[in-house]
Design a protein around this motif. Structure first.
Motif, PDB file in Angstrom:
ATOM      1  N   PRO A 315       4.036   7.273  -1.808  1.00  0.00           N
ATOM      2  CA  PRO A 315       2.806   8.077  -1.883  1.00  0.00           C
ATOM      3  C   PRO A 315       2.733   9.193  -0.837  1.00  0.00           C
ATOM      4  N   LEU A 316       3.692   9.221   0.105  1.00  0.00           N
ATOM      5  CA  LEU A 316       3.611  10.176   1.209  1.00  0.00           C
ATOM      6  C   LEU A 316       4.484  11.407   1.006  1.00  0.00           C
ATOM      7  N   LEU A 317       5.603  11.263   0.301  1.00  0.00           N
ATOM      8  CA  LEU A 317       6.560  12.361   0.170  1.00  0.00           C
ATOM      9  C   LEU A 317       6.710  12.769  -1.292  1.00  0.00           C
ATOM     10  N   PRO A 318       7.047  14.041  -1.542  1.00  0.00           N
ATOM     11  CA  PRO A 318       7.297  14.492  -2.918  1.00  0.00           C
ATOM     12  C   PRO A 318       8.416  13.676  -3.568  1.00  0.00           C
ATOM     13  N   ARG A 319       8.372  13.573  -4.888  1.00  0.00           N
ATOM     14  CA  ARG A 319       9.323  12.738  -5.610  1.00  0.00           C
ATOM     15  C   ARG A 319      10.765  13.211  -5.417  1.00  0.00           C
ATOM     16  N   ASP A 320      10.985  14.530  -5.433  1.00  0.00           N
ATOM     17  CA  ASP A 320      12.353  15.018  -5.288  1.00  0.00           C
ATOM     18  C   ASP A 320      12.913  14.707  -3.891  1.00  0.00           C
ATOM     19  N   VAL A 321      12.046  14.646  -2.891  1.00  0.00           N
ATOM     20  CA  VAL A 321      12.497  14.282  -1.547  1.00  0.00           C
ATOM     21  C   VAL A 321      12.879  12.807  -1.501  1.00  0.00           C
ATOM     22  N   LEU A 322      12.116  11.955  -2.172  1.00  0.00           N
ATOM     23  CA  LEU A 322      12.407  10.531  -2.190  1.00  0.00           C
ATOM     24  C   LEU A 322      13.739  10.220  -2.849  1.00  0.00           C
ATOM     25  N   TYR A 349      11.142  16.626   7.600  1.00  0.00           N
ATOM     26  CA  TYR A 349       9.738  16.307   7.362  1.00  0.00           C
ATOM     27  C   TYR A 349       9.174  15.503   8.534  1.00  0.00           C
ATOM     28  N   THR A 350       7.862  15.617   8.725  1.00  0.00           N
ATOM     29  CA  THR A 350       7.158  14.736   9.643  1.00  0.00           C
ATOM     30  C   THR A 350       6.164  13.891   8.864  1.00  0.00           C
ATOM     31  N   ILE A 351       5.952  12.664   9.345  1.00  0.00           N
ATOM     32  CA  ILE A 351       4.934  11.783   8.779  1.00  0.00           C
ATOM     33  C   ILE A 351       4.074  11.266   9.926  1.00  0.00           C
ATOM     34  N   ASP A 352       2.780  11.489   9.836  1.00  0.00           N
ATOM     35  CA  ASP A 352       1.831  10.960  10.807  1.00  0.00           C
ATOM     36  C   ASP A 352       1.564   9.500  10.440  1.00  0.00           C
ATOM     37  N   LEU A 353       1.999   8.566  11.288  1.00  0.00           N
ATOM     38  CA  LEU A 353       1.848   7.154  10.976  1.00  0.00           C
ATOM     39  C   LEU A 353       0.397   6.703  11.002  1.00  0.00           C
ATOM     40  N   ASN A 354      -0.487   7.479  11.642  1.00  0.00           N
ATOM     41  CA  ASN A 354      -1.905   7.122  11.689  1.00  0.00           C
ATOM     42  C   ASN A 354      -2.640   7.556  10.429  1.00  0.00           C
ATOM     43  N   SER A 355      -2.406   8.791  10.002  1.00  0.00           N
ATOM     44  CA  SER A 355      -3.141   9.338   8.860  1.00  0.00           C
ATOM     45  C   SER A 355      -2.353   9.314   7.555  1.00  0.00           C
ATOM     46  N   GLY A 356      -1.025   9.173   7.647  1.00  0.00           N
ATOM     47  CA  GLY A 356      -0.189   9.251   6.449  1.00  0.00           C
ATOM     48  C   GLY A 356       0.128  10.666   6.015  1.00  0.00           C
ATOM     49  N   GLU A 357      -0.355  11.650   6.746  1.00  0.00           N
ATOM     50  CA  GLU A 357      -0.105  13.050   6.378  1.00  0.00           C
ATOM     51  C   GLU A 357       1.372  13.388   6.564  1.00  0.00           C
ATOM     52  N   HIS A 358       1.949  14.083   5.592  1.00  0.00           N
ATOM     53  CA  HIS A 358       3.329  14.518   5.708  1.00  0.00           C
ATOM     54  C   HIS A 358       3.391  16.039   5.700  1.00  0.00           C
ATOM     55  N   LYS A 359       4.443  16.572   6.300  1.00  0.00           N
ATOM     56  CA  LYS A 359       4.576  18.026   6.397  1.00  0.00           C
ATOM     57  C   LYS A 359       6.056  18.385   6.493  1.00  0.00           C
ATOM     58  N   LYS A 360       6.452  19.412   5.765  1.00  0.00           N
ATOM     59  CA  LYS A 360       7.809  19.936   5.916  1.00  0.00           C
ATOM     60  C   LYS A 360       7.806  20.920   7.081  1.00  0.00           C
TER      61      LYS A 360
END
Length: 403
Positions: A315-322, A349-360
């Motif tokens: 649920p955090l990363l785009p499907r093509d990235v997964l 990519y970064t993933i914020d473990l607190n909020s679940g926000e991801h960013k390239k």
């Protein structure tokens, strides 16, 4: 007609507003300082800077550093490594810190400092403060030779990379590490000789300008350079991973003691990333999941595994990235719980473990993937006391994106 100064009540209100400006956006306060003399006085006040840091807690991530192998255009030229800084905030370090650094090898970043190995300079190491622009050149002791350098091999592209692991950290007594700029620091080296499963360690002090005596302990495997994993610092102890085993070497600098810590008995193990809530953090990706394990640290060292977490990446990363088969954990921003994931085809990519926000945060580099990412974390409050006049600030804000 001269403008009247605002009443004290307005100043108190503006101070509270300024204290709420996100720390990753330091340029916003520089713009505010251009508003009027009263606002500039609030922001330049040393007590305001201390309260601002205390309110926001962990220093923000102003950017990150990584190494790239640069391939020459001409056939007979050698490839070489280049260190880069990438800003993730409204912060740009002063030159030359913001520029690519050929032949500078990134080792570590912590407490507002960055440690480089610089084999083509007169000094072996350079420590940089990207906020102030200060840097210190350090020479290795001859006693470090057996763990620092490879045996000569003309065809080995790793030749100029250091062979041991390294950590840089603030050495100020009872420091909260919210504003370490200008204070003393230490550099710890932990590594192995090429022919023996023995860990060696020594520490450099900027206060004395000397390296400590080398100490050693038997290990289960070799300790290689910083590209093989991250180091971690908890109080007066430095932790570095062994290469092919799941063990970790603990270096107690005050007691000059080395110990070997066994890994947890888990299905997936993990790579040492850093420190989370005072515990060692290990991470590993088995798609589509991110596995995290934490080890408690007691007064006498590591005391056991506290918790293990599994984070679903779907649920955090785009499907093509997964679908990328070579996703790996390459960095961790301590204090703000942001983890870096490298992919072979989609970049970083970064993933914020607190909020679940991801960013390239970076595109894929042609012919190269990210081995290790070092977040640069620091408050920028020290520069506010040197803010120029209102006219000069206005010109800086209009004409540049820097502070």
């Amino acid at each position: 007609m001269a403008m009247r100064p605002p009443p004290p009540l307005v100043d108190d209100l503006m101070r509270e507003i300024f204290l709420r400006v996100p720390p990753h956006d330091p340029r916003a306060l520089v713009r505010a300082a251009a508003g009027c003399r009263s606002w500039r006085g609030i922001i330049r006040d040393a007590e305001f800077a201390r309260e601002y840091r205390k309110r926001h807690g962990a220093p923000p991530m102003l950017g990150f550093l990584f190494e790239e192998l640069h391939y020459p255009r001409r056939e007979f030229d050698d490839a070489y490594w280049v260190s880069h800084f990438v800003s993730t905030a409204t912060f740009r370090p002063p030159p030359p810190a913001c520029q690519a650094r050929p032949y500078w090898h990134l080792l570590d970043s912590r407490h507002g400092l960055v440690l480089f190995y610089t084999p083509r300079m007169k000094a072996d190491f350079v420590v940089c403060d990207l906020v102030t622009g200060n840097q210190w050149e350090i020479h290795a002791s001859p006693k470090c030779a057996d763990i620092m350098w490879w045996e000569w091999d003309e065809e080995d592209e790793e030749l100029e990379r250091i062979r041991c692991n390294a950590a840089v950290f603030c050495a100020k007594d009872r420091c909260d590490h919210l504003h370490c700029h200008g204070g003393p620091f230490r550099i710890a080296l932990v590594g192995s000789e090429e022919s023996e499963l023995v860990a060696h360690a020594t520490v450099y002090s900027s206060e004395t300008g000397e390296w400590s005596d080398m100490i050693e302990v038997q290990t289960l495997d070799f300790i290689l350079g910083p590209w093989s994993g991250h180091s971690a610092v908890v109080g007066n102890k430095v932790y570095v991973p062994c290469v092919e085993s799941d063990s970790v070497v603990e270096y107690n600098m005050d007691e000059q003691k080395l110990s070997v810590i066994d890994s947890p008995d888990t299905n997936h193990g993990g790579y040492l990333m850093g420190v989370e809530d005072g515990m060692l953090l290990f991470a590993f990706v088995v798609q589509p999941r991110l596995y995290l394990s934490s080890m408690k640290i007691g007064p006498s060292g590591a005391v056991g595994w506290a918790r293990q977490r599994i984070i679903e990446l779907e649920p955090l990363l785009p499907r093509d990235v997964l679908l990328d088969k070579y996703m790996s954990v390459v960095g961790f921003a301590e204090g703000i719980n942001v983890i870096f994931l490298s992919t072979a085809t989609h970049g970083l990519y970064t993933i914020d473990l607190n909020s679940g926000e991801h960013k390239k945060v970076h595109d894929r580099i042609y012919g190269y993937y990210f081995e290790k990412v070092m977040p640069y974390m620091s408050f920028y409050t020290g520069a506010w006391g040197r803010l120029p006049t209102s006219h000069q600030v206005s010109r800086a804000v209009v004409g540049a994106t820097t502070i």
